[in-house]
Design a protein around this motif. Structure first.
Motif, mmCIF file in Angstrom:
data_model
loop_
_atom_site.group_PDB
_atom_site.id
_atom_site.type_symbol
_atom_site.label_atom_id
_atom_site.label_comp_id
_atom_site.label_asym_id
_atom_site.label_seq_id
_atom_site.Cartn_x
_atom_site.Cartn_y
_atom_site.Cartn_z
ATOM 1 N N CYS A 41 0.826 -1.434 0.250
ATOM 2 C CA CYS A 41 0.166 0.134 0.016
ATOM 3 C C CYS A 41 0.940 1.419 0.360
ATOM 4 C CB CYS A 41 -0.666 -0.440 1.110
ATOM 5 S SG CYS A 41 -2.148 1.165 1.219
ATOM 6 N N HIS A 42 1.951 1.425 1.066
ATOM 7 C CA HIS A 42 2.647 1.977 0.814
ATOM 8 C C HIS A 42 3.137 1.983 -0.615
ATOM 9 C CE1 HIS A 42 2.546 3.533 4.952
ATOM 10 N NE2 HIS A 42 2.567 2.233 5.267
ATOM 11 N N GLN A 43 3.925 1.271 -1.370
ATOM 12 C CA GLN A 43 4.363 1.848 -2.519
ATOM 13 C C GLN A 43 3.532 2.153 -3.311
ATOM 14 O OE1 GLN A 43 5.872 -2.636 -2.622
ATOM 15 N NE2 GLN A 43 8.065 -2.042 -2.853
ATOM 16 N N GLY A 84 -9.200 1.412 -6.784
ATOM 17 C CA GLY A 84 -10.219 1.601 -6.387
ATOM 18 C C GLY A 84 -11.448 -0.085 -6.391
ATOM 19 N N LYS A 85 -11.247 0.459 -7.533
ATOM 20 C CA LYS A 85 -11.993 -0.623 -8.408
ATOM 21 C C LYS A 85 -12.112 -1.859 -8.636
ATOM 22 C CE LYS A 85 -14.852 -0.842 -12.332
ATOM 23 N NZ LYS A 85 -16.183 0.364 -13.457
ATOM 24 N N GLN A 86 -10.306 -2.191 -8.736
ATOM 25 C CA GLN A 86 -9.548 -3.001 -9.312
ATOM 26 C C GLN A 86 -9.705 -3.660 -8.083
ATOM 27 O OE1 GLN A 86 -6.013 -2.795 -11.044
ATOM 28 N NE2 GLN A 86 -7.102 -0.827 -12.550
ATOM 29 N N SER A 118 -17.998 3.409 -4.626
ATOM 30 C CA SER A 118 -18.216 4.592 -3.897
ATOM 31 C C SER A 118 -17.207 5.291 -5.201
ATOM 32 C CB SER A 118 -18.585 5.410 -2.853
ATOM 33 O OG SER A 118 -18.613 6.443 -2.849
ATOM 34 N N ALA A 119 -16.903 5.510 -6.315
ATOM 35 C CA ALA A 119 -15.981 6.872 -6.727
ATOM 36 C C ALA A 119 -16.568 7.998 -7.865
ATOM 37 C CB ALA A 119 -15.995 5.849 -8.841
ATOM 38 N N GLY A 120 -16.518 8.863 -6.555
ATOM 39 C CA GLY A 120 -16.661 10.479 -6.964
ATOM 40 C C GLY A 120 -18.132 10.754 -7.527
ATOM 41 N N SER A 121 -19.011 9.842 -6.976
ATOM 42 C CA SER A 121 -20.519 10.206 -7.530
ATOM 43 C C SER A 121 -21.589 9.863 -6.141
ATOM 44 C CB SER A 121 -20.850 8.949 -8.734
ATOM 45 O OG SER A 121 -21.738 9.113 -8.983
ATOM 46 N N PRO A 122 -22.157 10.340 -6.275
ATOM 47 C CA PRO A 122 -23.039 10.461 -5.567
ATOM 48 C C PRO A 122 -23.813 8.749 -5.187
ATOM 49 C CG PRO A 122 -24.856 11.407 -6.584
ATOM 50 C CD PRO A 122 -22.952 11.174 -7.514
#
Length: 146
Positions: A17-19, A111-113, A125-129
């Protein structure tokens, strides 16, 4: 609820995650985002357009509860829209918004992957309501089961 077991796998995931974060932070896309953000924030023209928009919006908000009963309602409403349009059409603001959107697309894709690696039923939740989902609602949201 299950307890989280701290083991080498957890540490490895944390390192990965840090990478990933470092890769994003040092990417060309992030560099472009930061550059356009700085240009927008330091622009005298953009700051004047922002101030014009804020002043016109505040003037409109003072009378908006009274609606069309205020004689200058439409005029102030139009002034707010024009100020917002001027701000949105500014080259520096537009360049920032484009770079911001491109960076957001990458973050949404990651995030989706990650979610779909676990299950395609996970809503994103991808920046959409509204949550994105690959197939149907996946639940009882329409009163019937899948």
């Amino acid at each position: 609820m299950k307890a989280v077991i701290i083991n080498e796998e957890l540490f490895e995931l944390e390192d990965q995650c840090h990478q990933l974060v470092q890769t994003i932070v040092t990417s060309e896309m992030m560099e472009q985002y930061l550059k356009t953000k700085k240009e927008m924030e330091t622009s005298i023209n953009v700051n004047q357009l922002k101030n014009d928009f804020i002043v016109s919006r505040q003037a409109f908000e003072e009378i908006s509860p009274y609606g069309k009963y205020v004689p200058e309602f439409r005029e102030k409403q139009r002034t707010v829209r024009q100020a917002k349009r001027q701000l949105d059409l500014n080259e520096e603001v537009a360049a920032f918004r484009i770079s911001e959107t491109e960076l957001q697309k990458i973050l949404d894709s990651i995030g989706k992957q990650l979610a779909h690696t676990i299950s395609t039923e996970i809503k994103i939740s991808a920046g959409s309501p509204f949550f994105e989902k690959s197939e149907g609602c996946g639940g009882n949201c329409h009163g019937h089961r899948k």
